[in-house]
Structure formats: structure tokens, C-alpha cells
Scaffold this motif. Structure first.
Motif, short mmCIF file in Angstrom:
data_model
loop_
_atom_site.label_atom_id
_atom_site.label_comp_id
_atom_site.label_asym_id
_atom_site.label_seq_id
_atom_site.Cartn_x
_atom_site.Cartn_y
_atom_site.Cartn_z
N ARG A 74 -11.39 14.62 13.64
CA ARG A 74 -12.25 14.02 14.70
C ARG A 74 -13.33 15.30 14.55
N ASP A 75 -13.10 16.23 14.56
CA ASP A 75 -14.11 17.30 14.59
C ASP A 75 -15.04 17.40 13.38
N ARG B 83 -7.00 15.48 14.63
CA ARG B 83 -8.12 16.43 15.61
C ARG B 83 -8.98 17.02 14.48
N TYR C 229 -17.05 5.93 14.30
CA TYR C 229 -16.08 6.11 13.07
C TYR C 229 -14.65 5.48 13.32
N GLN C 230 -14.14 5.48 14.50
CA GLN C 230 -13.03 4.74 14.53
C GLN C 230 -13.07 3.36 14.53
N THR D 77 -20.34 9.75 15.92
CA THR D 77 -19.60 9.71 17.22
C THR D 77 -18.30 9.27 16.66
N TRP D 78 -17.10 9.55 17.35
CA TRP D 78 -15.60 9.31 17.05
C TRP D 78 -15.53 8.04 17.18
N VAL E 213 -15.89 14.68 11.84
CA VAL E 213 -16.78 13.42 12.07
C VAL E 213 -17.63 13.94 12.96
N ARG E 214 -17.51 14.59 14.05
CA ARG E 214 -18.45 14.99 15.13
C ARG E 214 -19.29 15.93 14.54
#
Length: 162
Positions: free
Chosen positions: A104-105, A101, A117-118, A113-114, A107-108
Motif C-alpha cells: 500500500r505504501d 501495508r 489500485y485495489q 491511490t490505494w 502504491v501511494r
């Protein structure tokens, strides 16, 4: 180390600029190595001084006409995870969930966008996990592999690190 110099932006609310400062500060605290084969894309040394990123993972991803470095996001994940394992003695799955998490934050917060990236991570994850391990750091923390009961990978890592 002067902590006040690392704080370029100030807010007690959720703030992308403050988070960007955090990413820079975290990278200053560890050595980053792209020299080894690391299952699950990234890992850390037992003493938490080095973050290892698999040598086959691209160092950047294309995003809206620019190249974005991947290391800051992976370093964030690995440092948070390792700190939770070592300092709070959490199970790997719990530490990983919190670290994911934070990643993710980050990256954002960088404007990506997650999902995109994913997509980059998932595109390389399988080939990295299935690669023949040739170079493994001797000080790689094996806790994630042990906690997940991933004995085939654990065995390959130990054999190669010798």
C-alpha cells in the motif's frame, strides 16, 4: 552487488523517493514470472528466488493518462511476506498484513491511490481464484494456502503442479 549504488535518495524519514529506490532494489533480487496460474494473484517460490504473478493479471493499469506497471508493488508484497515467513517464522496472516501495508505504501508513494489500485486487483481476483489451473510452478510455496486452511485451492495446486 554494491548496495550503496542502489541508494540514490537519502532520508531517514518516510520518503517516497527512497521507497521508489527500494522497489527497484527488490526487483533486482528475484526473477519475476508471468507464466503461470497463481491463485490470490501472486506468490513466490519456496527458495524465494522467483515471484510469480498470475498470467491473467494485466501488467499495467491506466492512471491519469499513463500506464503504471503493477509488478513492482506485487513484488514488494511477496518479498516482504516471504522474508517474514522464512526469517521470523510468522504465521501467514501476520506476514501478509505487514506485506500488504508495504505494498500500500509503495502504491501511494508512486502517486496512485490505494482505492484505484485495489479496484484493479479486486476486478481480477475472483476470476483468477476461480480459474481452472492449467499451469502451476512446481516450486510454488504453498504456505499461504496451508496457513489459511484453503484446502480446495491447495488440492488443485498440488494436482496441477504434478
Amino acid at each position: 552487488m554494491n548496495l550503496d549504488r542502489e541508494v540514490r535518495h537519502k532520508s531517514e524519514d518516510v520518503d517516497d523517493q527512497v521507497l521508489a529506490d527500494v522497489l527497484v532494489a527488490l526487483q533486482k533480487r528475484v526473477k519475476i514470472s508471468h507464466d503461470f496460474d497463481i491463485p490470490y494473484i501472486a506468490g513466490y517460490s519456496g527458495d524465494a528466488t522467483t515471484v510469480y504473478i498470475d498470467r491473467h493479471l494485466p501488467r499495467t493499469m491506466a492512471w491519469k493518462g499513463r500506464e503504471v506497471r503493477l509488478a513492482p508493488f506485487l513484488v514488494t508484497h511477496e518479498i516482504v511476506e516471504k522474508a517474514l515467513l522464512d526469517e521470523l517464522r510468522l504465521h501467514y496472516l501476520h506476514a501478509h498484513q505487514i506485506a500488504l501495508r508495504a505494498e500500500r505504501d509503495a502504491v501511494r508513494g508512486a502517486g496512485l491511490t490505494w482505492r484505484d489500485y485495489q479496484a484493479v486487483m479486486k476486478a481480477h481476483e475472483k476470476q483468477i481464484d476461480e480459474e481452472t489451473l492449467k499451469r502451476v510452478p512446481g516450486d510454488l510455496d504453498l504456505t499461504p494456502y496451508r496457513d489459511l486452511d484453503d484446502f480446495p485451492v491447495l488440492e488443485r495446486l498440488i494436482k496441477t503442479a504434478r
